[in-house]
Design an enzyme around this catalytic site. Structure first.
Site, PDB file in Angstrom:
ATOM      1  N   PRO A   1      29.645  34.168  39.717  1.00 29.41           N
ATOM      2  CA  PRO A   1      28.966  34.678  40.913  1.00 29.41           C
ATOM      3  C   PRO A   1      29.566  34.101  42.199  1.00 29.41           C
ATOM      4  O   PRO A   1      29.785  32.901  42.306  1.00 29.41           O
ATOM      5  CB  PRO A   1      27.515  34.227  40.745  1.00 29.41           C
ATOM      6  CG  PRO A   1      27.530  33.180  39.689  1.00 29.41           C
ATOM      7  CD  PRO A   1      28.759  33.377  38.871  1.00 29.41           C
ATOM      8  N   GLU A   2      29.852  34.964  43.146  1.00 27.34           N
ATOM      9  CA  GLU A   2      30.336  34.534  44.460  1.00 27.34           C
ATOM     10  C   GLU A   2      29.198  34.705  45.473  1.00 27.34           C
ATOM     11  O   GLU A   2      28.086  35.085  45.125  1.00 27.34           O
ATOM     12  CB  GLU A   2      31.571  35.346  44.845  1.00 27.34           C
ATOM     13  CG  GLU A   2      32.772  35.015  43.942  1.00 27.34           C
ATOM     14  CD  GLU A   2      34.108  35.326  44.608  1.00 27.34           C
ATOM     15  OE1 GLU A   2      34.150  35.413  45.845  1.00 27.34           O
ATOM     16  OE2 GLU A   2      35.098  35.472  43.884  1.00 27.34           O
TER      17      GLU A   2
END
Ligand SMILES: [Zn+2]
Length: 283
Positions: free
Chosen positions: A2-3
């Site tokens: 996840p960014e």
């Protein structure tokens, strides 16, 4: 992994069932994730009301009425799911507890928030509210890319004399917080900058132009994440992973999307991570 846009989507997805709500009980099913959990974590969370959910870089921060702030980091494979929300926003039945459900929050409104993390690179910690500036994970972070302190002047000064490739410089969390591999590839494509170009060899005008491009790329992805929350009723209750069309990321060998560009997208490895770029459009 996840960014920032995915983490922001998780934060927004958690808000309806967590903000303003009391944690009736927290189940902490193991002693640690990437690091040990703070002492008596379950006890310190039980009975606390979540005042607000914030985000700093890729960390979710839940301010509690106990004057503590809960830090949540999804790491590589962390997932948050919401089940049984009584507001009718989510229709998911409470699932049976899974093997990797490490922390579960039982909210007073009936919602159950589950943190699942098979690889356990995620983290949770508790700190005094307002102490983010000295927390080891947060203290050295650069400015928030969507915040006011991330400016053209800041980026020009931060990259001055940097002999590292621009790709690595933008991944440096001291220079700008929360940018990861996927979105840096997209930013450099839109900016027409080759990922291997040395930061010090890029004109100030082109560096300045990166600032609005970084914001645009992140905001578009956050919008896509927001749309995914609207489809949440049909989804499995998991927040933050959404379909997004990238222009270069993951597109090795496919045609460049720039009109009239005849090149294909190339991939190189920089510091152990894949960089995707168009050799004609990016110099
Ligand atoms: Zn191209």
């Amino acid at each position: 992994m996840p960014e920032l846009p995915e983490v922001e989507t998780v934060r927004r997805g958690l808000e309806p069932s967590m903000t303003g709500e009391k944690i009736l009980r927290a189940d902490v099913n193991r002693p640690d994730l990437r690091w040990p959990f703070p002492e008596r974590m379950a006890e310190r969370l039980t009975g606390a009301t979540v005042l607000q959910l914030r985000r700093r870089s890729k960390y979710i921060l839940a301010d509690l009425d106990s004057a503590e702030t809960l830090l949540i980091h999804l790491g590589m494979s962390g997932r948050m799911t919401v089940s049984g929300d009584p507001l009718g926003q989510f229709v998911h039945e409470h699932p049976a507890q899974g093997k990797h459900d490490h922390v579960v929050f039982h909210m007073k409104n009936g919602a159950r928030i589950t943190f699942n993390d098979p690889r356990r690179f995620g983290a949770m910690d508790l700190m005094a509210t307002g102490a983010e500036g000295t927390h080891p994970l947060l203290a050295k972070l650069g400015p928030e890319p969507l915040g006011n302190s991330f400016s053209e002047d800041h980026l020009i000064a931060a990259l001055k004399g940097k002999n590292s490739p621009i790709k690595s410089a933008l991944l440096d969390q001291h220079i700008v917080a929360g940018l990861g591999n996927i979105y840096v590839c997209e930013v450099l494509f839109r900016a027409g900058i080759h990922p291997a170009r040395k930061a010090s060899r890029i004109s100030e005008a082109r560096i300045a132009a990166l600032v609005p491009i970084i914001r645009e790329v992140l905001l578009e992805a956050i919008d896509a994440g927001g749309s995914s929350l609207k489809d949440f009723r049909q989804a499995d209750g998991e927040l933050g992973y959404f379909q997004h069309n990238f222009r270069v990321y993951g597109r090795e060998g496919q045609p460049c999307v720039t009109p009239d560009c005849a090149s294909g997208i190339k991939r190189i490895t920089q510091s152990g991570r894949s960089s995707f770029f168009c050799p004609s459009c990016q110099r």
